[in-house]
Design a protein around this motif. Structure first.
Motif, PDB file in Angstrom:
ATOM      1  N   ILE A 125      43.731  65.755  -4.447  1.00  0.00           N
ATOM      2  CA  ILE A 125      44.612  65.136  -3.470  1.00  0.00           C
ATOM      3  C   ILE A 125      45.995  64.989  -4.091  1.00  0.00           C
ATOM      4  CG2 ILE A 125      42.786  63.910  -2.218  1.00  0.00           C
ATOM      5  CD1 ILE A 125      43.716  61.348  -3.695  1.00  0.00           C
ATOM      6  N   THR A 142      41.531  56.220  -6.952  1.00  0.00           N
ATOM      7  CA  THR A 142      40.969  57.186  -6.008  1.00  0.00           C
ATOM      8  C   THR A 142      39.459  56.995  -5.985  1.00  0.00           C
ATOM      9  OG1 THR A 142      42.727  58.688  -6.677  1.00  0.00           O
ATOM     10  CG2 THR A 142      40.920  59.631  -5.429  1.00  0.00           C
ATOM     11  N   HIS A 201      44.143  68.344  -0.562  1.00  0.00           N
ATOM     12  CA  HIS A 201      44.694  67.644   0.598  1.00  0.00           C
ATOM     13  C   HIS A 201      45.995  66.980   0.177  1.00  0.00           C
ATOM     14  CE1 HIS A 201      44.859  65.515   4.393  1.00  0.00           C
ATOM     15  NE2 HIS A 201      45.262  64.467   3.697  1.00  0.00           N
ATOM     16  N   THR A 247      41.049  60.713   3.216  1.00  0.00           N
ATOM     17  CA  THR A 247      40.805  62.023   3.805  1.00  0.00           C
ATOM     18  C   THR A 247      39.321  62.350   3.658  1.00  0.00           C
ATOM     19  OG1 THR A 247      41.516  64.333   3.868  1.00  0.00           O
ATOM     20  CG2 THR A 247      41.283  63.347   1.687  1.00  0.00           C
TER      21      THR A 247
END
Length: 171
Positions: free
Chosen positions: A141, A92, A55, A68
């Motif tokens: 990501i 993250t 993503h 996301t």
């Protein structure tokens, strides 16, 4: 000492030779059937398929939190069990994932939150531990982080070089 060793050896020999029962008589047919069924099932594994493997958040301002959702489906032949999801750094955070077995053909999802700290192009890998053939799956990501225009500007400290040439010498 020799007598003790001989006596100990004799006791061991007697105890081992007295257990000569027929091993085949101890086998339970129900256990054999259950074991063969288990062995037949052991070749069937879950296969995790993601709606996206990566993503891209695009361009974000430094310090802007973003998130996301990764959706996955069990495309294998056995229930899928995800035991852990971790990222490569503390900025993250994967969350909202189920530890319950996911039946064949069913889908589920997990959320990944990124705090948006950093500079320039940044990418983070999220590792999924599951009962798949490889045991580990991963998604990624990425984002391009621009400086916050409202952040205070840090002044670089002035440096003086004692070895610098002060200029031409006059005579």
């Amino acid at each position: 000492m020799k007598k003790v060793m001989i006596l100990l050896s004799a006791v061991c020999l007697i105890s081992l030779s007295s257990c000569k029962q027929d091993a085949a008589a101890k086998i339970d047919a129900n256990n054999v059937a259950a074991a063969s069924e288990r062995d037949a099932q052991s070749g069937k594994l879950p296969v995790i398929e993601f709606d996206k493997k990566e993503h891209d958040f695009g361009e974000i301002v430094s310090g802007t939190p973003v998130e996301t959702v990764f959706t996955y489906t069990n495309k294998g032949e056995a229930p899928l069990v995800i035991t852990d999801i971790k990222s490569t750094c503390g900025c993250t955070v994967p969350q909202d994932w189920s530890r319950a077995p996911l039946a064949v053909g069913e889908s589920d999802s997990f959320t990944v939150k990124f705090n948006g700290k950093g500079a320039n192009k940044t990418s983070k890998v999220i590792n999924i531990t599951a009962n798949t053939a490889t045991g580990k799956e991963s998604v990624k990501i990425t984002a391009f982080i621009t400086p916050d225009p409202n952040a205070p500007v840090k002044q670089a400290p002035l440096r003086t070089n004692p070895n610098a040439n002060p200029g031409p010498l006059t005579q």
